[in-house]
Design a protein around this motif. Structure first.
Motif, mmCIF file in Angstrom:
data_model
loop_
_atom_site.group_PDB
_atom_site.id
_atom_site.type_symbol
_atom_site.label_atom_id
_atom_site.label_comp_id
_atom_site.label_asym_id
_atom_site.label_seq_id
_atom_site.Cartn_x
_atom_site.Cartn_y
_atom_site.Cartn_z
ATOM 1 N N GLU A 1 -19.056 -9.884 -46.362
ATOM 2 C CA GLU A 1 -18.826 -8.798 -47.463
ATOM 3 C C GLU A 1 -18.326 -9.311 -48.880
ATOM 4 O O GLU A 1 -18.291 -8.453 -49.684
ATOM 5 C CB GLU A 1 -18.318 -7.597 -46.859
ATOM 6 C CG GLU A 1 -16.963 -7.723 -46.367
ATOM 7 C CD GLU A 1 -17.261 -7.795 -44.688
ATOM 8 O OE1 GLU A 1 -17.990 -8.539 -44.359
ATOM 9 O OE2 GLU A 1 -16.140 -7.482 -44.096
ATOM 10 N N SER B 1 -9.427 -4.264 -50.046
ATOM 11 C CA SER B 1 -10.383 -5.039 -49.353
ATOM 12 C C SER B 1 -10.190 -6.367 -49.348
ATOM 13 O O SER B 1 -10.570 -7.213 -48.772
ATOM 14 C CB SER B 1 -11.894 -4.661 -50.058
ATOM 15 O OG SER B 1 -11.776 -4.981 -51.336
ATOM 16 N N ALA C 1 -21.650 -7.530 -55.890
ATOM 17 C CA ALA C 1 -22.444 -8.046 -54.828
ATOM 18 C C ALA C 1 -23.808 -7.939 -55.208
ATOM 19 O O ALA C 1 -24.182 -7.227 -56.132
ATOM 20 C CB ALA C 1 -22.191 -7.127 -53.835
#
Lengths: 117, 108
Positions: free
Chosen positions: A89, A63, A40
């Motif tokens: 996300e 995830s 990220a």
């Protein structure tokens, strides 16, 4: 020389889909596990998924389990990551990397996936 | 899930000095630990695998040590190109494979 080149990233709306590709060259793809690892913006590294040499064994991070699918085509020297139901996300640079059972070497430069409305 | 904690978060040193980076695992990972270097805008590069083995082409000033839960990456006589972010990674009890949060090595 050994090279991994990712493609397929881009801007997608939440809930959308993308398919990433990783083109491998300079080695025999069918001899290696392959993996996807993401980062990220401004953050650390997160392992996403790994696939065995024949595709018979596949592993996912919790995830992304149920939303992402890793696959490979050894004849085309390529590895793929199908990403569905994308969330904010999931925004990250996605790196393809050789390996997955032990360590990752080398890594591709990555492709940026941005999930935003 | 095995958590890797790296310290310090940031290390400020001068070229020529020695850097010592730490990685601590929440449970034993035996010797199944690797270290990576990442420079801005670049992909991570494997430095050390299985705790103490240098990857191909990695200079001898990089060394790794440890087993179980405590590991160190030592960089002797820092060169200007060594200033980067360093990550540890374990593959002992996977999935998942996990990474530490990184140590930023900056020029003092």
């Amino acid at each position: 020389q050994v090279q991994l080149v990712e493609s397929g990233g881009g801007l997608v709306k939440p809930g959308g889909s993308l398919r990433l590709s990783c083109a491998a060259s300079g080695f025999t793809l069918s001899d290696y596990y392959m993996s996807w690892i993401r980062q990220a913006p401004g953050k650390g590294l997160e392992w996403v998924s790994s696939i065995s040499t024949t595709g018979s064994s596949i592993y996912y991070a919790d995830s992304v389990k149920g939303r992402f699918t890793i696959s490979r085509d050894n004849a085309k020297n390529s590895v793929y990551l199908q990403m569905n139901s994308l969330r904010a996300e999931d925004t990250a640079v996605y790196h393809c990397a050789r390996g997955g059972v032990r360590w990752f070497d080398p890594w591709g430069q990555g492709t940026l996936v941005t999930v935003s409305s | 899930e095995i958590v890797l904690t790296q310290s310090p978060a940031t290390l400020s040193l001068s070229p020529g000095e020695r850097a010592t980076l730490s990685c601590r695992a929440s449970q034993s990972v035996s010797s199944y630990l690797a270290w990576y270097q990442q420079k801005p805008g670049q992909a991570p590069r494997l430095l050390i695998y299985d705790a103490s083995n240098r990857a191909t082409g990695i200079p001898a000033r990089f060394s790794g040590n440890g087993s179980g839960t405590d590991f160190t990456l030592t960089i002797n006589s820092l060169e200007p190109e060594d200033f980067a972010v360093y990550y540890c990674q374990q593959r002992s009890n996977w999935p998942p494979i996990t990474f530490g949060q990184g140590t930023r090595l900056e020029i003092k």
